[in-house]
Design an enzyme around this catalytic site. Structure first.
Site, mmCIF file in Angstrom:
data_model
loop_
_atom_site.group_PDB
_atom_site.id
_atom_site.type_symbol
_atom_site.label_atom_id
_atom_site.label_comp_id
_atom_site.label_asym_id
_atom_site.label_seq_id
_atom_site.Cartn_x
_atom_site.Cartn_y
_atom_site.Cartn_z
ATOM 1 N N HIS A 111 10.012 4.510 -3.442
ATOM 2 C CA HIS A 111 9.542 4.010 -2.151
ATOM 3 C C HIS A 111 9.201 2.517 -2.243
ATOM 4 C CE1 HIS A 111 6.569 5.576 -4.812
ATOM 5 N NE2 HIS A 111 5.550 5.116 -4.129
ATOM 6 N N ARG A 112 8.561 2.137 -3.358
ATOM 7 C CA ARG A 112 8.174 0.737 -3.533
ATOM 8 C C ARG A 112 9.416 -0.147 -3.713
ATOM 9 N NH1 ARG A 112 5.044 1.874 -7.163
ATOM 10 N NH2 ARG A 112 3.389 2.466 -5.762
ATOM 11 N N ASP B 142 0.873 -1.162 0.000
ATOM 12 C CA ASP B 142 0.000 0.000 0.000
ATOM 13 C C ASP B 142 0.917 1.222 0.000
ATOM 14 O OD1 ASP B 142 -2.641 1.068 -0.025
ATOM 15 O OD2 ASP B 142 -2.308 1.791 1.993
ATOM 16 N N PHE C 128 2.908 7.503 -13.183
ATOM 17 C CA PHE C 128 1.467 7.574 -12.948
ATOM 18 C C PHE C 128 1.216 8.449 -11.717
ATOM 19 C CE2 PHE C 128 0.753 4.905 -9.136
ATOM 20 C CZ PHE C 128 2.020 4.371 -8.988
ATOM 21 N N GLY C 129 -0.047 8.594 -11.368
ATOM 22 C CA GLY C 129 -0.431 9.270 -10.125
ATOM 23 C C GLY C 129 0.155 10.670 -10.001
ATOM 24 N N LYS D 253 13.298 5.065 -12.083
ATOM 25 C CA LYS D 253 12.336 5.221 -10.982
ATOM 26 C C LYS D 253 12.355 3.966 -10.099
ATOM 27 C CE LYS D 253 7.535 5.812 -9.693
ATOM 28 N NZ LYS D 253 6.138 5.949 -10.057
HETATM 29 P P1 IMP Z 1 -1.571 1.998 -4.401
HETATM 30 O O1 IMP Z 1 -0.822 1.671 -3.169
HETATM 31 O O2 IMP Z 1 -0.930 1.419 -5.638
HETATM 32 O O3 IMP Z 1 -3.039 1.768 -4.304
HETATM 33 O O4 IMP Z 1 -1.371 3.562 -4.630
HETATM 34 C C1 IMP Z 1 -2.136 4.505 -3.939
HETATM 35 C C2 IMP Z 1 -2.044 5.827 -4.627
HETATM 36 O O5 IMP Z 1 -0.866 6.515 -4.221
HETATM 37 C C3 IMP Z 1 -1.953 5.771 -6.144
HETATM 38 O O6 IMP Z 1 -3.232 5.709 -6.731
HETATM 39 C C4 IMP Z 1 -1.269 7.077 -6.469
HETATM 40 O O7 IMP Z 1 -2.190 8.135 -6.452
HETATM 41 C C5 IMP Z 1 -0.323 7.249 -5.288
HETATM 42 N N1 IMP Z 1 0.997 6.666 -5.585
HETATM 43 C C6 IMP Z 1 1.553 5.574 -5.022
HETATM 44 N N2 IMP Z 1 2.781 5.342 -5.535
HETATM 45 C C7 IMP Z 1 2.978 6.308 -6.465
HETATM 46 C C8 IMP Z 1 4.058 6.577 -7.354
HETATM 47 O O8 IMP Z 1 5.075 5.875 -7.436
HETATM 48 N N3 IMP Z 1 3.899 7.650 -8.138
HETATM 49 C C9 IMP Z 1 2.796 8.451 -8.114
HETATM 50 N N4 IMP Z 1 1.757 8.229 -7.336
HETATM 51 C C10 IMP Z 1 1.851 7.154 -6.492
#
Ligand code: IMP
Length: 198
Positions: A181-182, A70, A153-154, A176
């Site tokens: 963070h991931r 998450d 994205f995001g 990236k």
């Molecule tokens: P999820 O953990 O993949 O559900 O991410 C939750 C939300 O955090 C995403 O929909 C994005 O809006 C934002 N987010 C998470 N990681 C990233 C990233 O690496 N880049 C940009 N937005 C991110």
């Protein structure tokens, strides 16, 4: 061969995780490979809580080891928001661009000069009947009002990693995936997993 199930339907995440686990004698599968839809309600109040909930729900249902993550963006001037609400900040109907523009609007309203922010990720690993193990990763940076870049994205187009002038949307995927963070949370999981195998 052992199976590890990744509790996501995001192809990009599955690809990244498969790459990191390539050296192991492991079959990596994801929710994309399953017919039955599992209802997972992400209602915890931390990234770790939501990651554990996802991993636990899938592991209990299928009785296999599960990895779940998450993540989200914390903006200092917004008191850490959107945080766990990053995916739905501003409402459900927004696309990525409308969502980051909404965030910039909120930031303007605070009239604070502080643009500090960070992406956070929690990865949870759950084996059937065992306690969850959680790994964290953070990417520090600042928000820019000059959104740019067409990759990622995001919130990538408005986030500048510390020490750089480019937004994350101007990085290519490989780059990236080295600093994100991931990637950091996954690297910590891989270290743990390696140590367990030996
Ligand atoms: P999820 O953990 O993949 O559900 O991410 C939750 C939300 O955090 C995403 O929909 C994005 O809006 C934002 N987010 C998470 N990681 C990233 C990233 O690496 N880049 C940009 N937005 C991110």
């Amino acid at each position: 061969m052992k199976t590890l199930l990744v509790a996501t339907k995001n192809r990009g995440k599955v690809k990244e995780i498969c790459k990191k686990l390539a050296g192991f004698d492991l079959e990596v599968r994801s929710l994309l490979d399953l017919d039955n839809a599992l209802a997972i309600v992400e209602d915890a109040d931390t990234f770790a809580g939501n990651a554990i909930k996802k991993a636990r729900t899938v592991s209990d249902a299928l009785e296999v080891p599960v990895l779940a993550d998450d993540s989200g963006l914390e903006v200092d001037a917004l008191g850490g928001r959107p945080g766990i609400y990053s995916a739905r900040f501003g409402g459900d109907g927004l696309d990525d661009e409308a969502r980051y523009l909404y965030l910039l609007e909120q930031l303007k309203k605070t009239e604070r000069g502080d643009l500090g922010a960070r992406f956070r990720c929690a990865v949870a690993y759950v084996e059937p009947g065992a306690r969850p193990v959680v790994f964290d990763g953070t990417l520090e940076g600042t928000i820019t009002f000059d959104a740019r870049g067409d990759r990622g994205f995001g919130y990538d187009p408005i986030f500048i990693p510390r020490g750089d002038v480019r937004t994350l949307a101007e990085y290519d995927m490989e780059e990236k995936n080295r600093i994100s963070h991931r990637a950091k949370a996954l690297a910590a999981f891989v270290d743990f997993f390696k140590a367990r195998q030996s």
